[in-house]
Each structure stands twice: as structure tokens, then as C-alpha cells.
Design a protein around this motif. Structure first.
Motif, mmCIF file in Angstrom:
data_model
loop_
_atom_site.group_PDB
_atom_site.id
_atom_site.type_symbol
_atom_site.label_atom_id
_atom_site.label_comp_id
_atom_site.label_asym_id
_atom_site.label_seq_id
_atom_site.Cartn_x
_atom_site.Cartn_y
_atom_site.Cartn_z
ATOM 1 N N ARG A 78 38.753 46.788 42.297
ATOM 2 C CA ARG A 78 37.456 46.687 41.628
ATOM 3 C C ARG A 78 37.040 45.223 41.499
ATOM 4 O O ARG A 78 35.895 44.863 41.760
ATOM 5 C CB ARG A 78 37.522 47.334 40.256
ATOM 6 C CG ARG A 78 36.193 47.383 39.549
ATOM 7 C CD ARG A 78 36.300 48.141 38.222
ATOM 8 N NE ARG A 78 35.027 48.558 37.725
ATOM 9 C CZ ARG A 78 34.113 47.750 37.191
ATOM 10 N NH1 ARG A 78 34.334 46.464 37.129
ATOM 11 N NH2 ARG A 78 32.967 48.215 36.750
ATOM 12 N N ASP A 79 37.967 44.361 41.101
ATOM 13 C CA ASP A 79 37.658 42.935 40.978
ATOM 14 C C ASP A 79 37.240 42.353 42.323
ATOM 15 O O ASP A 79 36.317 41.543 42.402
ATOM 16 C CB ASP A 79 38.857 42.155 40.434
ATOM 17 C CG ASP A 79 39.108 42.420 38.970
ATOM 18 O OD1 ASP A 79 38.219 42.989 38.287
ATOM 19 O OD2 ASP A 79 40.202 42.081 38.491
ATOM 20 N N ALA A 80 37.914 42.764 43.381
ATOM 21 C CA ALA A 80 37.562 42.279 44.709
ATOM 22 C C ALA A 80 36.156 42.728 45.093
ATOM 23 O O ALA A 80 35.382 41.950 45.661
ATOM 24 C CB ALA A 80 38.576 42.777 45.740
ATOM 25 N N ARG A 81 35.795 43.957 44.764
ATOM 26 C CA ARG A 81 34.458 44.466 45.087
ATOM 27 C C ARG A 81 33.392 43.748 44.264
ATOM 28 O O ARG A 81 32.305 43.459 44.757
ATOM 29 C CB ARG A 81 34.374 45.977 44.842
ATOM 30 C CG ARG A 81 35.173 46.791 45.829
ATOM 31 C CD ARG A 81 34.829 46.400 47.216
ATOM 32 N NE ARG A 81 34.500 47.563 47.992
ATOM 33 C CZ ARG A 81 34.135 47.498 49.252
ATOM 34 N NH1 ARG A 81 34.039 46.353 49.847
ATOM 35 N NH2 ARG A 81 33.859 48.565 49.922
ATOM 36 N N VAL A 82 33.699 43.444 43.004
ATOM 37 C CA VAL A 82 32.751 42.703 42.170
ATOM 38 C C VAL A 82 32.526 41.312 42.755
ATOM 39 O O VAL A 82 31.390 40.841 42.860
ATOM 40 C CB VAL A 82 33.231 42.631 40.701
ATOM 41 C CG1 VAL A 82 32.424 41.619 39.907
ATOM 42 C CG2 VAL A 82 33.160 44.006 40.051
ATOM 43 N N ARG A 83 33.610 40.642 43.175
ATOM 44 C CA ARG A 83 33.474 39.323 43.801
ATOM 45 C C ARG A 83 32.643 39.420 45.077
ATOM 46 O O ARG A 83 31.802 38.568 45.356
ATOM 47 C CB ARG A 83 34.848 38.717 44.104
ATOM 48 C CG ARG A 83 35.575 38.223 42.871
ATOM 49 C CD ARG A 83 36.792 37.402 43.223
ATOM 50 N NE ARG A 83 37.750 38.099 44.055
ATOM 51 C CZ ARG A 83 38.762 38.842 43.591
ATOM 52 N NH1 ARG A 83 38.950 38.977 42.310
ATOM 53 N NH2 ARG A 83 39.579 39.429 44.428
ATOM 54 N N GLN A 84 32.851 40.493 45.846
ATOM 55 C CA GLN A 84 32.088 40.686 47.074
ATOM 56 C C GLN A 84 30.606 40.895 46.751
ATOM 57 O O GLN A 84 29.737 40.310 47.399
ATOM 58 C CB GLN A 84 32.637 41.883 47.843
ATOM 59 C CG GLN A 84 31.951 42.116 49.166
ATOM 60 C CD GLN A 84 32.521 43.315 49.909
ATOM 61 O OE1 GLN A 84 33.095 44.223 49.304
ATOM 62 N NE2 GLN A 84 32.369 43.322 51.216
ATOM 63 N N ALA A 85 30.320 41.700 45.738
ATOM 64 C CA ALA A 85 28.933 41.950 45.342
ATOM 65 C C ALA A 85 28.263 40.666 44.873
ATOM 66 O O ALA A 85 27.108 40.390 45.223
ATOM 67 C CB ALA A 85 28.870 43.018 44.251
ATOM 68 N N LEU A 86 28.971 39.859 44.095
ATOM 69 C CA LEU A 86 28.411 38.597 43.629
ATOM 70 C C LEU A 86 28.090 37.674 44.800
ATOM 71 O O LEU A 86 27.061 36.995 44.806
ATOM 72 C CB LEU A 86 29.376 37.908 42.655
ATOM 73 C CG LEU A 86 29.494 38.566 41.290
ATOM 74 C CD1 LEU A 86 30.616 37.901 40.493
ATOM 75 C CD2 LEU A 86 28.185 38.503 40.539
ATOM 76 N N SER A 87 28.962 37.650 45.776
ATOM 77 C CA SER A 87 28.725 36.821 46.950
ATOM 78 C C SER A 87 27.479 37.290 47.694
ATOM 79 O O SER A 87 26.655 36.481 48.125
ATOM 80 C CB SER A 87 29.939 36.863 47.876
ATOM 81 O OG SER A 87 29.689 36.130 49.044
ATOM 82 N N LEU A 88 27.320 38.584 47.824
ATOM 83 C CA LEU A 88 26.139 39.120 48.505
ATOM 84 C C LEU A 88 24.868 38.812 47.713
ATOM 85 O O LEU A 88 23.853 38.420 48.287
ATOM 86 C CB LEU A 88 26.290 40.627 48.707
ATOM 87 C CG LEU A 88 27.388 41.063 49.677
ATOM 88 C CD1 LEU A 88 27.613 42.558 49.592
ATOM 89 C CD2 LEU A 88 27.049 40.640 51.091
ATOM 90 N N LEU A 89 24.928 38.962 46.391
ATOM 91 C CA LEU A 89 23.767 38.678 45.555
ATOM 92 C C LEU A 89 23.363 37.209 45.644
ATOM 93 O O LEU A 89 22.178 36.884 45.650
ATOM 94 C CB LEU A 89 24.053 39.054 44.097
ATOM 95 C CG LEU A 89 24.111 40.555 43.791
ATOM 96 C CD1 LEU A 89 24.653 40.783 42.386
ATOM 97 C CD2 LEU A 89 22.752 41.203 43.964
ATOM 98 N N ALA A 90 24.343 36.342 45.710
ATOM 99 C CA ALA A 90 24.065 34.900 45.761
ATOM 100 C C ALA A 90 23.287 34.510 47.013
ATOM 101 O O ALA A 90 22.591 33.494 47.009
ATOM 102 C CB ALA A 90 25.372 34.115 45.691
ATOM 103 N N ASN A 91 23.367 35.306 48.051
ATOM 104 C CA ASN A 91 22.690 34.985 49.308
ATOM 105 C C ASN A 91 21.306 35.607 49.444
ATOM 106 O O ASN A 91 20.643 35.406 50.458
ATOM 107 C CB ASN A 91 23.566 35.410 50.491
ATOM 108 C CG ASN A 91 24.824 34.574 50.584
ATOM 109 O OD1 ASN A 91 24.775 33.364 50.409
ATOM 110 N ND2 ASN A 91 25.939 35.214 50.827
#
Length: 110
Positions: A78-91
Motif C-alpha cells: 500500500r505504501d508503495a502504491r501511495v508513493r507511486q500515486a504521488l509521483s504520478l500526481l506530481a507530474n
């Protein structure tokens, strides 16, 4: 001291948390699946450039790959997916980010 086995475990655990295969990770960072296998088994210490690429692709800070706080604790999927989502949002563009935030608020019931 930097340990090849410690880095390898961190890479393997982070990769698995994202449900990536070694082949998928290797393609994403421009390495061979064998190179990823050797890193994960602690056979080779990856170069600084490779560690940076792994960090980016696995959505984990570089220091978490080199100096994991608890080598026995596996990262949460779950933490990995949250980090992935944040990275996508940042772009996203400002407009698309606003839309995404509204969608997330709707999902969360806010």
C-alpha cells in the motif's frame, strides 16, 4: 558500510511490493533481468546511476535502498502504491491535478 545483500533485499522487497517482475524492472531502468537478479541476490553492488534509476522506478528514496532502517521489515504494498500515486500526481498539469484532487475527494467521501 554499504552491503550488497542489504541493497539487494531492499530492491527485491520494493519490486515485489509494486508487483513488478525482474524483467519489467530491468526494462524500465535499461538493465538486463540478469543484472537485476544479481543485484537482488547481493552478487553485485549497483552503480550510483543504477541506484538512482531503481529509486525512481521503485518510488523509494535512495537512502532507503542503501540504508534500510529495518532490513527485516518489508515495505508495505500500500505504501508503495501511495508513493507511486504521488509521483504520478506530481507530474500532472495544474488543471489535471485539480481534477484528480476532486476525484480523490469524491472517493474519500469528503
Amino acid at each position: 558500510m554499504i552491503s550488497a545483500k542489504t541493497i539487494g533485499r531492499a530492491v527485491r522487497d520494493s519490486r515485489r511490493a509494486l508487483k513488478l517482475t525482474q524483467a519489467q524492472l530491468s526494462e524500465a531502468i535499461g538493465k538486463t533481468p540478469d543484472a537485476i537478479s544479481q543485484i537482488e541476490r547481493g552478487v553485485n553492488v549497483p552503480s550510483v546511476e543504477t541506484i538512482a534509476a531503481l529509486s525512481k522506478e521503485l518510488f523509494v528514496p535512495i537512502d532507503a535502498l542503501i540504508f534500510p532502517k529495518d532490513a527485516t521489515a518489508q515495505p508495505s504494498a500500500r505504501d508503495a502504491r501511495v508513493r507511486q500515486a504521488l509521483s504520478l500526481l506530481a507530474n500532472l498539469s495544474d488543471r489535471d491535478l485539480e481534477i484528480a484532487v476532486r476525484q480523490l475527494q469524491a472517493f474519500a467521501g469528503d
